[in-house]
Scaffold this active site. Sequence first.
Site, PDB file in Angstrom:
ATOM      1  N   GLY A   1      78.262  34.790 127.441  1.00 19.86           N
ATOM      2  CA  GLY A   1      77.443  34.340 126.316  1.00 19.86           C
ATOM      3  C   GLY A   1      78.070  34.636 124.983  1.00 19.86           C
TER       4      GLY A   1
ATOM      5  N   LYS B   1      79.586  38.800 121.401  1.00 15.76           N
ATOM      6  CA  LYS B   1      79.682  38.161 122.707  1.00 15.76           C
ATOM      7  C   LYS B   1      78.942  38.982 123.753  1.00 15.76           C
ATOM      8  CE  LYS B   1      84.198  36.016 121.794  1.00 15.76           C
ATOM      9  NZ  LYS B   1      84.375  36.487 120.413  1.00 15.76           N
ATOM     10  N   VAL B   2      78.661  38.323 124.892  1.00 15.08           N
ATOM     11  CA  VAL B   2      77.988  38.989 126.003  1.00 15.08           C
ATOM     12  C   VAL B   2      78.857  38.855 127.244  1.00 15.08           C
ATOM     13  CG1 VAL B   2      75.910  39.128 127.420  1.00 15.08           C
ATOM     14  CG2 VAL B   2      75.722  38.469 125.008  1.00 15.08           C
TER      15      VAL B   2
ATOM     16  N   ASP C   1      62.368  35.077 117.630  1.00 12.62           N
ATOM     17  CA  ASP C   1      63.432  34.209 118.132  1.00 12.62           C
ATOM     18  C   ASP C   1      63.119  33.683 119.530  1.00 12.62           C
ATOM     19  OD1 ASP C   1      65.767  32.831 117.695  1.00 12.62           O
ATOM     20  OD2 ASP C   1      67.090  34.453 118.306  1.00 12.62           O
TER      21      ASP C   1
ATOM     22  N   LYS D   1      62.796  31.071 122.182  1.00 12.17           N
ATOM     23  CA  LYS D   1      63.378  29.756 122.465  1.00 12.17           C
ATOM     24  C   LYS D   1      63.933  29.795 123.886  1.00 12.17           C
ATOM     25  CE  LYS D   1      67.784  30.995 120.234  1.00 12.17           C
ATOM     26  NZ  LYS D   1      68.784  30.605 119.201  1.00 12.17           N
TER      27      LYS D   1
ATOM     28  N   ASN E   1      66.746  32.215 124.953  1.00  8.99           N
ATOM     29  CA  ASN E   1      66.491  33.662 124.982  1.00  8.99           C
ATOM     30  C   ASN E   1      65.528  34.083 126.085  1.00  8.99           C
ATOM     31  OD1 ASN E   1      68.223  34.094 122.873  1.00  8.99           O
ATOM     32  ND2 ASN E   1      66.630  34.171 121.311  1.00  8.99           N
TER      33      ASN E   1
ATOM     34  N   ASP F   1      67.618  39.160 123.664  1.00  3.96           N
ATOM     35  CA  ASP F   1      68.111  38.969 122.292  1.00  3.96           C
ATOM     36  C   ASP F   1      67.040  39.289 121.243  1.00  3.96           C
ATOM     37  OD1 ASP F   1      69.472  38.391 119.984  1.00  3.96           O
ATOM     38  OD2 ASP F   1      70.320  36.521 120.734  1.00  3.96           O
TER      39      ASP F   1
ATOM     40  N   THR G   1      65.718  30.043 114.719  1.00  2.25           N
ATOM     41  CA  THR G   1      66.255  28.718 115.050  1.00  2.25           C
ATOM     42  C   THR G   1      65.490  27.667 114.257  1.00  2.25           C
ATOM     43  OG1 THR G   1      66.819  29.506 117.261  1.00  2.25           O
ATOM     44  CG2 THR G   1      66.675  27.116 116.946  1.00  2.25           C
TER      45      THR G   1
END
Length: 348
Positions: A36, A42-43, A152, A154, A157, A170, A189
């Site tokens: 991700g 980064k993940v 957040d 969405k 997530n 997240d 977003t």
Amino acid sequence: MGGSPSKEGSRDSLEALGIFKEKATVDDFEILKYIGKGKFGKVYQVRHIANEKIYAMKTLKKSYIQKNHQIRNTKNERNILAKSSHRFIVKLHYAFKTDKKLYLVMDYVSGGELYTHLRSRGPFLESWIRFYAAEILCALTYLHAKGVVYRDLKPENILVQNNGHIKLSDFGLSIANMAESSCETVCGTPAYLSPEMLRGETYGVSVDIWALGILLYELASGTTPFYHKNRIAMSKKIINSEIVFPSEFSYEFKSLLEGLLAKNVNERFTINDAKRHNFFESVDWGKADQGLLNPPFVPITSGEEDTSNFRELEIEHSPLSPQELMEEPYERESYSGFSFGEDGQNMI
């Protein structure tokens, strides 16, 4: 006759075996795959070398965080995750830092993002949406009771576990201690921003209720209700335009969305209003909160290391390279108290 070993002796032995350490470091983990990418980091899927457990490791560049004035948000994410314990929220296992980066080591959820399943399967049936909405409402109930506004929500997530249940992830934009403050910051977003946020008004948990309405609409139709390729035009639609429902939406579902997406905050549903709505008449909320509802589908995985439900990403470099330890530090003291271990204690 010898006595039993002391706690200190046992601890020393464990440290020698690499099983117990005062602090976790980058050297304790093996990178398996890049899974991700966010705005500031980064993940990676990683394996803890000593206990062999699989985790997701989020890496954040201090330079990006400071340049974009995200230090407070980053600390909020770490603190919210460290203090949260709910079956529908990812758990923080470790947090640590180097001169250059911050690391958050969390649950690895092998089913991938709900976004990926929405795109591959097409719009969801309302019975599916009822399940996901119920578990999200349980998670939001927990967060709001703790004074946390998620900000957040969405499909990207919302992670799907290998048993079909969800976990919210997240928390980089989340606010803690909302009971003691209010917020006017516009963030999130674009398609999910609420009217009050776009108008520059103070807000609280109402923005999560609005985002839930947008999310459910997208799960049912494949798009958000006020979408426009131009962000300014989309913001105007969010503030001024009436919502248009596809003809296939049921009466109960449209009624729920009208309550969640009321532009006037005072007329918008609360979480309890939503839970009492006819759309959820068949939901046992006690069972929902215990994770006892039947998922609409279970992701196909080949085991805990499976990454097939994550989008293929090209890895640019390893975040665990020795070079990063030789780079100049970035306001090291700004992150005092960031480290965290499995025992729940801060590690300064």
